[in-house]
Design a protein around this motif. Sequence first.
Motif, short mmCIF file in Angstrom:
data_model
loop_
_atom_site.label_atom_id
_atom_site.label_comp_id
_atom_site.label_asym_id
_atom_site.label_seq_id
_atom_site.Cartn_x
_atom_site.Cartn_y
_atom_site.Cartn_z
N ARG A 185 33.83 48.82 33.32
CA ARG A 185 35.09 49.81 33.27
C ARG A 185 36.33 49.26 34.08
O ARG A 185 37.30 49.36 33.75
CB ARG A 185 34.67 51.28 33.45
CG ARG A 185 33.90 51.87 32.39
CD ARG A 185 33.41 53.24 32.63
NE ARG A 185 32.80 53.81 31.46
CZ ARG A 185 33.01 54.25 30.38
NH1 ARG A 185 34.38 54.53 30.35
NH2 ARG A 185 32.31 54.75 29.33
N ALA A 186 35.92 48.67 35.09
CA ALA A 186 36.81 48.29 35.95
C ALA A 186 37.72 47.10 35.40
O ALA A 186 37.47 46.38 34.74
CB ALA A 186 36.37 47.77 37.39
N THR A 187 39.18 47.42 35.75
CA THR A 187 40.07 46.57 34.87
C THR A 187 41.17 46.42 35.89
O THR A 187 41.57 47.15 36.94
CB THR A 187 40.61 46.97 33.57
OG1 THR A 187 41.11 46.03 32.88
CG2 THR A 187 41.24 48.32 33.53
N THR A 188 42.18 45.35 35.45
CA THR A 188 43.29 45.23 36.54
C THR A 188 44.64 45.94 36.22
O THR A 188 44.80 46.62 35.14
CB THR A 188 43.75 43.83 36.20
OG1 THR A 188 44.95 43.39 36.90
CG2 THR A 188 43.98 43.34 34.70
N VAL A 189 45.19 46.10 37.52
CA VAL A 189 46.58 46.81 37.54
C VAL A 189 47.68 45.75 37.36
O VAL A 189 48.96 46.01 37.40
CB VAL A 189 46.69 47.62 38.81
CG1 VAL A 189 47.84 48.76 38.47
CG2 VAL A 189 45.62 48.38 39.23
N TYR A 190 47.14 44.44 36.91
CA TYR A 190 48.23 43.49 36.79
C TYR A 190 49.08 43.01 38.01
O TYR A 190 50.05 42.82 38.03
CB TYR A 190 49.19 43.85 35.55
CG TYR A 190 48.62 44.14 34.10
CD1 TYR A 190 47.53 43.44 33.64
CD2 TYR A 190 48.87 45.41 33.68
CE1 TYR A 190 46.73 43.80 32.50
CE2 TYR A 190 48.40 45.79 32.65
CZ TYR A 190 47.12 45.00 31.90
OH TYR A 190 46.56 45.48 30.90
N HIS A 191 48.27 43.14 39.23
CA HIS A 191 49.05 42.83 40.47
C HIS A 191 48.36 41.65 41.02
O HIS A 191 48.26 41.61 42.37
CB HIS A 191 48.79 44.26 41.38
CG HIS A 191 49.40 45.60 40.98
ND1 HIS A 191 49.26 46.41 41.64
CD2 HIS A 191 50.38 45.51 40.09
CE1 HIS A 191 49.93 47.55 40.90
NE2 HIS A 191 50.76 46.95 39.76
N GLY A 192 48.16 40.53 40.11
CA GLY A 192 47.74 39.21 41.01
C GLY A 192 48.41 38.95 42.08
O GLY A 192 50.00 38.82 41.98
N VAL A 193 48.27 38.40 43.18
CA VAL A 193 48.87 37.70 44.26
C VAL A 193 47.87 36.65 44.86
O VAL A 193 46.85 36.59 44.39
CB VAL A 193 49.33 38.87 45.55
CG1 VAL A 193 49.74 39.94 44.73
CG2 VAL A 193 47.84 39.29 46.07
N GLY A 194 48.73 35.98 45.75
CA GLY A 194 47.97 35.02 46.81
C GLY A 194 47.82 33.62 46.58
O GLY A 194 47.26 32.84 47.34
N SER A 195 48.09 33.05 45.44
CA SER A 195 47.71 31.99 44.76
C SER A 195 48.61 30.71 45.60
O SER A 195 48.15 29.62 45.36
CB SER A 195 47.70 31.60 43.40
OG SER A 195 49.00 32.07 42.96
#
Length: 542
Positions: A473-483
């Motif tokens: 059930r866990a899914t993303t808030v579309y907040h990818g960072v850090g790359s």
Amino acid sequence: MAKAAQVKVEEADYVVVGAGSAGCAVAARLAEAGSSVVLLEAGGSDEKFLVKKPGMIGPMHAVPKIKATVDWGYYTTPQQHALDRKIPQTRGKVLGGSSSVNGMLWVRGNRANYDAWEAEGNKGWGAADVTSLYKKIEDFEDGADDYRGAGGPIKVTRHGLVTEASAQFREAAAETLGVPVVKDYNGAEQEGMSTFQQSVHGGLRYSAARGYLHNLAPANLQVQTDVTVAKVVIEGGRATGVEVIDEGVRRVVRAGKEVILAAGVFGSPQLLMLSGVGPAAHLGEHGIEVVADLPVGDNLHDHLFVPITFLMKNAVHRGTPLHYARGLARELTRGGSFLAHSVFETVGFVRTSLATDVPDMQLHALPWAYPSPNQDAPVQHKVDKRRALTILATLIYPRSRGTLRLAGADPTAAPLIDFNYLAEPGDRQVLLEGITMTREIMRSAKVAAACGGELHPGPAFDDNALKDEIRNRATTVYHGVGSCRMGTDERAVVDPDLRVRGVDGLRVADASIMPSIIGGNTNAPSVMIGEKAAALITEAAS
């Protein structure tokens, strides 16, 4: 925004790649300061009702044919610790980038986040420094004070149409968890329950494109849309421009002073690697000559949530075609319908048992049923018409770290996105406690009378069952960072002035530079990074 000249500019002082949250800000501010700027965007125009009207985020994300017009359609690689699920990664394929397709939630994060960045060696990125930038960005409905700004390009308002169910949850959570109801979570103190602030005003989405391009409209800025940047041109160790693909033809746009990559958490590292800046072994696999051996694509991380949906008698369902038709009719006559606001209404920043000095759980309230168990499949979910309230229990300080890598040397191919979600057991524990506290709130006296029971995941899932079910059930808030991590050590891709290590005349300015994710939604910090980049560049050039 002034219309672009018919003849496209082929050289400028600065070339900015990506007209998203940060790119619009850095390009407009550099042009405002008197420099010539070309802003390159792979997506198309944002002059669409779907984008401009805040409440249209529902069909924008839920209807595949509509979503395809504004989203790149990225997915992660199979996530090893999340049942090998391929999790969607919505990214705006439109002027304004993800600020044109997001939930418009205006959250700066916790002040301690920025002080932690500075403590790691990133001088000038502490809370006091970034507060001055946020004040420059904002036109806040309460006006200016020690923390908030007025007169800036992004209008910020509180949600003005909070449903009874969401308001009741806010009050019940404050009482149950023993936290205050906070008037301004972007002010002195974040912790507590509050009404969401949104980058919305007058029934319009205030994306970075609206605020910085359409409204500021600096004359010496040219915006070119529907052009794909293939690579940065690096000559003698210096970035001198970019190679673009425009209607199938390759051409070079030259930068007299600097190239700034603001293509986002996926686009900026991808472009660096295509240009020979990245892990040497990985570049060698794809036959790319190495210019600088840097850990580009490492440190990738993101916010995760688990939705918990409850039947609520006093909720107001707004997800059916009939409700959208009524909302549109009102917008066309007198305005002020639910379509004039974000779909998210109230918020909380609270602590689980794993919290240290700041809240580690964010609670988003959404006044309808969320698709169960997740939104992985690229199909339209059937709308649940029952009155319901969904709480997104959100992990805001993940420990898990992943990577972004090239799928090949083709600049039009999607990169390989591996967040390595839930690799660290502590991440699942925080999410589990978030579900548990949400259930406790919904049993409290302030809300129990209106609550018709838990719909999803449902009472069949006790704590033991949820430990495994979280993977589903866990899914993303579309907040990818850090790359493209900012720092002063060997793990850094850019220094605190956002300059790419080992390459002159090249900077990165977007969410990819965050050393660690902030405690809240990442759009406002991305705009701030664009403002910061412009200030750094202008100061260096003076």
